[in-house]
Scaffold this motif. Structure first.
Motif, mmCIF file in Angstrom:
data_model
loop_
_atom_site.group_PDB
_atom_site.id
_atom_site.type_symbol
_atom_site.label_atom_id
_atom_site.label_comp_id
_atom_site.label_asym_id
_atom_site.label_seq_id
_atom_site.Cartn_x
_atom_site.Cartn_y
_atom_site.Cartn_z
ATOM 1 N N LYS A 4 0.831 -1.208 0.000
ATOM 2 C CA LYS A 4 0.000 0.000 0.000
ATOM 3 C C LYS A 4 0.868 1.262 0.000
ATOM 4 O O LYS A 4 0.668 2.171 -0.795
ATOM 5 C CB LYS A 4 -0.889 -0.024 1.241
ATOM 6 C CG LYS A 4 -2.144 0.768 1.109
ATOM 7 C CD LYS A 4 -3.102 0.312 2.195
ATOM 8 C CE LYS A 4 -4.381 1.073 2.164
ATOM 9 N NZ LYS A 4 -5.342 0.479 3.075
ATOM 10 N N ARG A 7 2.646 1.707 -3.329
ATOM 11 C CA ARG A 7 1.941 2.279 -4.473
ATOM 12 C C ARG A 7 1.505 3.705 -4.223
ATOM 13 O O ARG A 7 1.403 4.495 -5.145
ATOM 14 C CB ARG A 7 0.804 1.387 -4.928
ATOM 15 C CG ARG A 7 -0.300 1.263 -3.989
ATOM 16 C CD ARG A 7 -1.414 0.497 -4.649
ATOM 17 N NE ARG A 7 -2.547 0.635 -3.782
ATOM 18 C CZ ARG A 7 -2.934 -0.318 -2.915
ATOM 19 N NH1 ARG A 7 -2.314 -1.457 -2.853
ATOM 20 N NH2 ARG A 7 -3.955 -0.098 -2.130
ATOM 21 N N ARG A 8 1.329 4.072 -2.924
ATOM 22 C CA ARG A 8 1.040 5.483 -2.645
ATOM 23 C C ARG A 8 2.247 6.325 -3.003
ATOM 24 O O ARG A 8 2.140 7.392 -3.551
ATOM 25 C CB ARG A 8 0.670 5.681 -1.182
ATOM 26 C CG ARG A 8 -0.656 5.045 -0.915
ATOM 27 C CD ARG A 8 -1.582 5.741 0.007
ATOM 28 N NE ARG A 8 -2.865 5.068 -0.138
ATOM 29 C CZ ARG A 8 -3.451 4.365 0.832
ATOM 30 N NH1 ARG A 8 -2.923 4.312 2.030
ATOM 31 N NH2 ARG A 8 -4.590 3.761 0.607
ATOM 32 N N LYS A 10 4.484 5.540 -5.185
ATOM 33 C CA LYS A 10 4.591 5.528 -6.635
ATOM 34 C C LYS A 10 3.672 6.590 -7.226
ATOM 35 O O LYS A 10 4.079 7.386 -8.064
ATOM 36 C CB LYS A 10 4.198 4.138 -7.155
ATOM 37 C CG LYS A 10 4.870 3.773 -8.452
ATOM 38 C CD LYS A 10 4.655 2.317 -8.787
ATOM 39 C CE LYS A 10 3.568 2.147 -9.801
ATOM 40 N NZ LYS A 10 3.200 0.760 -10.033
ATOM 41 N N SER A 11 2.418 6.632 -6.745
ATOM 42 C CA SER A 11 1.495 7.591 -7.339
ATOM 43 C C SER A 11 1.839 9.014 -6.938
ATOM 44 O O SER A 11 1.689 9.936 -7.722
ATOM 45 C CB SER A 11 0.046 7.238 -6.998
ATOM 46 O OG SER A 11 -0.136 7.266 -5.627
ATOM 47 N N GLY A 18 4.739 15.178 -12.467
ATOM 48 C CA GLY A 18 3.801 15.880 -13.351
ATOM 49 C C GLY A 18 3.756 17.357 -13.038
ATOM 50 O O GLY A 18 3.832 18.200 -13.938
ATOM 51 N N ILE A 22 4.810 20.529 -15.433
ATOM 52 C CA ILE A 22 3.844 21.574 -15.732
ATOM 53 C C ILE A 22 4.402 22.942 -15.341
ATOM 54 O O ILE A 22 4.242 23.929 -16.057
ATOM 55 C CB ILE A 22 2.530 21.274 -14.995
ATOM 56 C CG1 ILE A 22 1.828 20.145 -15.735
ATOM 57 C CG2 ILE A 22 1.629 22.477 -14.920
ATOM 58 C CD1 ILE A 22 0.883 19.376 -14.877
ATOM 59 N N LEU A 25 6.743 24.126 -18.015
ATOM 60 C CA LEU A 25 5.996 24.539 -19.207
ATOM 61 C C LEU A 25 5.282 25.861 -18.960
ATOM 62 O O LEU A 25 5.163 26.704 -19.831
ATOM 63 C CB LEU A 25 4.975 23.463 -19.586
ATOM 64 C CG LEU A 25 5.572 22.203 -20.197
ATOM 65 C CD1 LEU A 25 4.535 21.100 -20.237
ATOM 66 C CD2 LEU A 25 6.081 22.482 -21.597
ATOM 67 N N PHE A 26 4.837 26.020 -17.748
ATOM 68 C CA PHE A 26 4.112 27.212 -17.359
ATOM 69 C C PHE A 26 4.983 28.441 -17.527
ATOM 70 O O PHE A 26 4.578 29.448 -18.090
ATOM 71 C CB PHE A 26 3.730 27.057 -15.882
ATOM 72 C CG PHE A 26 2.399 27.614 -15.579
ATOM 73 C CD1 PHE A 26 2.282 28.777 -14.866
ATOM 74 C CD2 PHE A 26 1.267 26.976 -16.035
ATOM 75 C CE1 PHE A 26 1.044 29.291 -14.590
ATOM 76 C CE2 PHE A 26 0.037 27.479 -15.769
ATOM 77 C CZ PHE A 26 -0.086 28.649 -15.041
ATOM 78 N N GLY A 29 5.434 29.233 -21.032
ATOM 79 C CA GLY A 29 4.188 29.756 -21.584
ATOM 80 C C GLY A 29 3.918 31.197 -21.185
ATOM 81 O O GLY A 29 3.472 32.002 -21.995
ATOM 82 N N ARG A 76 -18.456 23.336 -19.245
ATOM 83 C CA ARG A 76 -17.625 22.321 -19.899
ATOM 84 C C ARG A 76 -16.151 22.699 -19.864
ATOM 85 O O ARG A 76 -15.292 21.884 -19.606
ATOM 86 C CB ARG A 76 -18.025 22.152 -21.365
ATOM 87 C CG ARG A 76 -19.143 21.233 -21.652
ATOM 88 C CD ARG A 76 -18.802 19.795 -21.379
ATOM 89 N NE ARG A 76 -20.043 19.062 -21.295
ATOM 90 C CZ ARG A 76 -20.856 19.088 -20.251
ATOM 91 N NH1 ARG A 76 -20.520 19.718 -19.137
ATOM 92 N NH2 ARG A 76 -21.992 18.451 -20.268
ATOM 93 N N ALA A 77 -15.876 23.980 -20.165
ATOM 94 C CA ALA A 77 -14.487 24.400 -20.367
ATOM 95 C C ALA A 77 -13.927 25.108 -19.149
ATOM 96 O O ALA A 77 -12.822 25.640 -19.208
ATOM 97 C CB ALA A 77 -14.412 25.297 -21.595
ATOM 98 N N ASN A 78 -14.663 25.168 -18.051
ATOM 99 C CA ASN A 78 -14.236 25.888 -16.848
ATOM 100 C C ASN A 78 -13.798 27.319 -17.178
ATOM 101 O O ASN A 78 -12.672 27.716 -16.876
ATOM 102 C CB ASN A 78 -13.089 25.158 -16.144
ATOM 103 C CG ASN A 78 -13.489 23.821 -15.575
ATOM 104 O OD1 ASN A 78 -14.455 23.208 -16.045
ATOM 105 N ND2 ASN A 78 -12.789 23.366 -14.577
#
Lengths: 95, 382
Positions: A4, A7-8, A10-11, A18, A22, A25-26, A29, A76-78
């Protein structure tokens, strides 16, 4: 270390990786475009309304119908209320 | 039974739309719009029988004043010799301020980007859905819709912005039924909805426990045309009075969307991707005592040369998609799927297209088999 925790870990490392990506990239941008708040209705329409589907031509709907459609697209697009308002303004002039 | 449901849902929708249309006449500030989409498919599997299929999904939209908004979608599909009627979503929104809306009801899952934003047939660039995002073509790892409440919105950040959505909902329930296991409906990856032990049931409308699922997504825009999303969900999936009550499922999702018009390449590119990883606690119960980790993903690129002069070619679009679904090795249902799909679309209008697709699927279960299929779809949004 049991499965447990493993995998926590790992995630969470996946998420951390991530976020880092980002962040980079931000920064890249941010340098290029104009402040969000100064963008006109036409610019916001150009940036947002072809992101998920083909652009629907302004002449396709009447003013009152665009009010409904853009409220729908806000969910839909926030979009912010402000962006939605500017886009509706543009569509009502352009239709 | 499903005929009765069909009639009931239709009647309700008609009454609902008529009353809204009346409200619209009596009050200036209430607006109603009927939208939606329809499709007809023609499919032929390599060794199978060819078949037509058809369906449509009306969408009812109602805006009342500046802050209140309602969206409802019904779904009518033909499946296994019957008409399936369903409620895809029904949600009421209240706009709290510039940056936040509150929604209650049944809503499209905000961390399932494909189902929330890309599945309508006039938007989806291929005639079917990627693996994992919905039950179609195998097992769903993520819910299509949530029943509960959400907040969502956007926050401007200098020249860019980020978007967010957070929800609490009934969440999924774990499938443990022996009956479902014996039906074997999905063992080969052909079934529409999986109910094999160890998979999740996302239509848990009368919640099986007191725990509520908690999830959300943030979307970042490094460039105006590029959106990167991270989503998650944490839910207890066992029944309240059962030994499985603390069994937890954790989902992580990553998605990417990039749309760009290029004058150099005389056309428009559309790149999409979504990865889902689902981990469910191991339990001592017989059907669930293995490492229950599943994942799925897809990457898709489409190019439409809409800036060239040739009238025929500028309406054509070329699509390629790779998708996969990995199920736990020791689960009852352990077939892994991999698929490549080539598509060619002809756009008649921004909201209607004829699509042709050829897909090749590898199914790795006890043995490995491959299967190819040709699909044509006529899609129309209205």
């Amino acid at each position: 270390m049991n499965g447990k925790t493993e995998r926590r870990l790992k995630s969470s490392s996946l998420i951390a990786g991530g976020i880092f990506l980002i962040f980079i990239l931000f920064i890249i941008g941010c340098a290029t475009t104009m402040p969000q708040k100064q963008k006109t209705g036409a610019m916001l329409w150009g940036e947002n309304c072809n992101r998920c589907h083909n652009v629907r031509t302004p002449s396709e709907f009447e003013d009152a119908q665009w009010d409904v459609v853009v409220s729908h697209m806000r969910t839909r697009a926030n979009l912010t209320a402000n962006e939605a308002e500017k886009i509706v303004g543009f569509l009502k002039v352009a239709n | 039974m499903s005929k009765l449901r069909f009639v009931l849902v239709s009647a309700l929708l008609i009454i609902f739309s008529v009353s809204i249309a009346q409200a619209q006449n009596s009050k200036q500030r209430t607006n109603f719009l009927l939208s939606g989409f329809g499709y007809t498919n023609f499919e032929k599997a390599q060794d199978g029988i060819s078949s037509f299929n058809s369906g449509f999904s009306p969408i009812f939209l109602w805006k009342s004043g500046e802050r209140l908004f309602f969206e409802g979608e019904a779904e009518f599909e033909l499946e296994d010799g019957a008409t399936n009627a369903g409620l895809e979503y029904a949600q009421m929104f209240y706009s709290l301020n510039n940056n936040m809306q509150v929604g209650v009801g049944k809503f499209l899952n905000p961390n399932n980007l494909f189902m929330e934003r890309l599945h309508p047939t006039w938007i989806n660039r291929l005639p079917n859905n990627p693996l994992g995002v919905s039950g179609h073509g195998g097992v769903a790892l993520l819910a299509t819709a949530q029943l509960g409440m959400q907040i969502k919105g956007a926050v401007p950040l200098k020249s860019s912005k980020f978007t967010y959505a957070l929800y609490i909902s009934n969440g999924p329930a774990i499938n443990i039924s022996e009956a479902a296991r014996d039906s074997g409906a999905v063992a080969d990856g052909h079934g529409e909805s999986a109910a094999a032990p160890g998979t999740l049931d996302f239509s848990n409308y009368n919640d099986n426990n007191n725990n509520k699922a908690f999830g959300g997504r943030i979307g970042l825009f490094p460039l105006p045309q590029l959106e990167i999303g991270l989503g998650f969900e944490i839910a207890n999936v066992g029944g309240e009075a059962s030994p499985l009550v603390d069994l937890q499922a954790i989902t992580n999702v990553f998605d990417l969307s990039y749309t760009r018009a290029s004058s150099l390449l005389k056309g428009q590119f559309d790149i999409r991707s979504q990865f889902i990883s689902l981990t469910i606690d191991k339990s001592d119960e017989e059907q669930l005592n293995y490492k229950n980790e599943s994942s799925s993903g897809y990457g898709q690129i489409a190019y439409r040369p809409n800036k060239i002069a040739n009238r025929l070619l500028k309406n054509c679009e070329f699509v390629f998609r790779y998708d996969y679904l990995d199920l736990p090795e020791f689960a009852y249902l352990n077939s892994d799927l991999q698929r490549t799909t080539f598509g060619l679309n002809y756009w008649l209008a921004p909201n209607s297209a004829i699509k042709f697709a050829f897909e090749n699927k590898t199914i790795k279960g006890h043995e490995e088999e491959t299967e190819s299929m040709f699909i044509t779809q006529f899609a129309l949004g209205f």
